[in-house]
Motif scaffolding. Structure first.
Motif, PDB file in Angstrom:
ATOM      1  N   LEU A  34       0.823  -1.214   0.000  1.00 23.38           N
ATOM      2  CA  LEU A  34       0.000   0.000   0.000  1.00 23.38           C
ATOM      3  C   LEU A  34       0.855   1.262   0.000  1.00 23.38           C
ATOM      4  N   ASN A  35       1.919   1.266   0.805  1.00 25.71           N
ATOM      5  CA  ASN A  35       2.799   2.441   0.855  1.00 25.71           C
ATOM      6  C   ASN A  35       3.503   2.667  -0.475  1.00 25.71           C
ATOM      7  N   GLU A  36       3.952   1.604  -1.106  1.00 29.10           N
ATOM      8  CA  GLU A  36       4.617   1.758  -2.405  1.00 29.10           C
ATOM      9  C   GLU A  36       3.662   2.357  -3.439  1.00 29.10           C
ATOM     10  N   GLU A  37       2.410   1.901  -3.430  1.00 23.16           N
ATOM     11  CA  GLU A  37       1.436   2.454  -4.369  1.00 23.16           C
ATOM     12  C   GLU A  37       1.122   3.912  -4.028  1.00 23.16           C
ATOM     13  N   GLY A  38       1.003   4.223  -2.741  1.00 20.46           N
ATOM     14  CA  GLY A  38       0.746   5.605  -2.324  1.00 20.46           C
ATOM     15  C   GLY A  38       1.861   6.538  -2.745  1.00 20.46           C
ATOM     16  N   ILE A  39       3.092   6.087  -2.597  1.00 19.90           N
ATOM     17  CA  ILE A  39       4.242   6.907  -3.025  1.00 19.90           C
ATOM     18  C   ILE A  39       4.205   7.132  -4.528  1.00 19.90           C
ATOM     19  N   ARG A  40       3.878   6.084  -5.277  1.00 19.99           N
ATOM     20  CA  ARG A  40       3.795   6.225  -6.733  1.00 19.99           C
ATOM     21  C   ARG A  40       2.765   7.295  -7.106  1.00 19.99           C
ATOM     22  N   ILE A  41       1.607   7.255  -6.449  1.00 16.61           N
ATOM     23  CA  ILE A  41       0.556   8.235  -6.743  1.00 16.61           C
ATOM     24  C   ILE A  41       1.042   9.649  -6.433  1.00 16.61           C
ATOM     25  N   PHE A  42       1.582   9.850  -5.242  1.00 14.31           N
ATOM     26  CA  PHE A  42       2.051  11.189  -4.878  1.00 14.31           C
ATOM     27  C   PHE A  42       3.187  11.655  -5.781  1.00 14.31           C
ATOM     28  N   ALA A  43       4.121  10.771  -6.070  1.00 14.25           N
ATOM     29  CA  ALA A  43       5.244  11.155  -6.929  1.00 14.25           C
ATOM     30  C   ALA A  43       4.740  11.596  -8.296  1.00 14.25           C
ATOM     31  N   ASP A  44       3.773  10.848  -8.846  1.00 17.47           N
ATOM     32  CA  ASP A  44       3.228  11.203 -10.160  1.00 17.47           C
ATOM     33  C   ASP A  44       2.434  12.501 -10.128  1.00 17.47           C
ATOM     34  N   GLN A  45       1.690  12.735  -9.058  1.00 13.56           N
ATOM     35  CA  GLN A  45       0.788  13.885  -9.000  1.00 13.56           C
ATOM     36  C   GLN A  45       1.449  15.148  -8.446  1.00 13.56           C
ATOM     37  N   LEU A  46       2.247  15.008  -7.390  1.00 13.41           N
ATOM     38  CA  LEU A  46       2.753  16.185  -6.678  1.00 13.41           C
ATOM     39  C   LEU A  46       4.267  16.178  -6.457  1.00 13.41           C
ATOM     40  N   GLY A  47       4.921  15.092  -6.784  1.00 11.09           N
ATOM     41  CA  GLY A  47       6.357  14.985  -6.555  1.00 11.09           C
ATOM     42  C   GLY A  47       6.663  14.396  -5.188  1.00 11.09           C
ATOM     43  N   THR A  48       7.843  13.862  -5.038  1.00 12.76           N
ATOM     44  CA  THR A  48       8.205  13.186  -3.791  1.00 12.76           C
ATOM     45  C   THR A  48       8.540  14.142  -2.659  1.00 12.76           C
ATOM     46  N   ASP A  49       8.722  15.418  -2.942  1.00 11.30           N
ATOM     47  CA  ASP A  49       9.011  16.379  -1.874  1.00 11.30           C
ATOM     48  C   ASP A  49       7.741  16.926  -1.227  1.00 11.30           C
ATOM     49  N   ASN A  50       6.605  16.379  -1.557  1.00  9.21           N
ATOM     50  CA  ASN A  50       5.352  16.736  -0.901  1.00  9.21           C
ATOM     51  C   ASN A  50       5.369  16.171   0.514  1.00  9.21           C
ATOM     52  N   PRO A  51       4.947  16.934   1.527  1.00  7.51           N
ATOM     53  CA  PRO A  51       4.991  16.438   2.908  1.00  7.51           C
ATOM     54  C   PRO A  51       4.225  15.125   3.123  1.00  7.51           C
ATOM     55  N   GLN A  52       3.095  14.965   2.448  1.00 11.59           N
ATOM     56  CA  GLN A  52       2.340  13.724   2.602  1.00 11.59           C
ATOM     57  C   GLN A  52       3.106  12.542   2.023  1.00 11.59           C
ATOM     58  N   CYS A  53       3.731  12.758   0.881  1.00 10.84           N
ATOM     59  CA  CYS A  53       4.534  11.696   0.263  1.00 10.84           C
ATOM     60  C   CYS A  53       5.718  11.342   1.158  1.00 10.84           C
ATOM     61  N   LEU A  54       6.361  12.338   1.715  1.00 17.21           N
ATOM     62  CA  LEU A  54       7.492  12.077   2.612  1.00 17.21           C
ATOM     63  C   LEU A  54       7.043  11.282   3.840  1.00 17.21           C
TER      64      LEU A  54
END
Length: 186
Positions: free
Chosen positions: A112-132
């Motif tokens: 689940l975390n890997e998929e969540g990171i993929r979504i955030f990275a695609d939509q907002l980038g990995t430097d988004n606080p939620q993605c981090l």
């Protein structure tokens, strides 16, 4: 919707028992509005948000068995309503992953975390606080299942992201640095 709005405020204030009561009162009406044939996006979003909020309130109370069905329902509803690439879905996955973690189901949490990171990275980038935040959880889960090298690498990415986002002296960056040190010590 007012009861749901109040419940979200309760969660933010740490008043999770009050939040549970408010969400449970609000959910039937929100569900009814969301499943109407001509329901708009706001009605669907409000229902999904309330399920997610109720799962979070139960999680905060340590009532993981009660949180899990709402978290699963929120993930399913958000995936069906908003599609597989929406940040709402990623946040619901984060909650469900935390519940899986408390039940020692780390592989499910990792997925689940890997998929969540993929979504955030695609939509907002990995430097988004939620993605981090999701990346931090994934780092811990990797270490817990013996994938220490992956955990350390992910923790280093989280630290670098916080440094870029907040700077070297920010309290959150310092906290992440301490967590990174702990990952190295495990």
């Amino acid at each position: 919707a007012a009861s749901s709005d109040l419940a979200h405020l309760y969660v933010g204030q740490g008043k999770n028992l009050e939040a549970v009561e408010s969400f449970e009162r609000a959910l039937p009406a929100l569900r009814e509005a969301a499943v109407q044939r001509n329901a708009d996006g706001a009605a669907k979003s409000n229902y999904a948000s309330a399920m997610q909020g109720l799962a979070t309130a139960y999680l905060n109370l340590g009532r993981y068995n009660e949180a899990e069905p709402y978290a699963k329902a929120a993930v399913a509803w958000m995936r069906a309503t908003f599609g597989p690439d929406h940040t709402f879905l990623a946040m619901a996955m984060k909650t469900l992953a935390m519940i899986h973690s408390y039940h020692n189901r780390f592989e499910e949490a990792i997925e689940l975390n890997e998929e969540g990171i993929r979504i955030f990275a695609d939509q907002l980038g990995t430097d988004n606080p939620q993605c981090l935040g999701i990346m931090t959880n994934l780092s811990r889960h990797y270490v817990l299942v013996g994938r220490t090298d992956q955990g350390i690498k992910m923790a280093a990415e989280v630290l670098a992201g916080h440094r870029r986002l907040r700077g070297e002296e920010h309290p959150q960056t310092i906290n992440v640095l301490l967590n990174f040190t702990n990952v190295h010590l495990q």
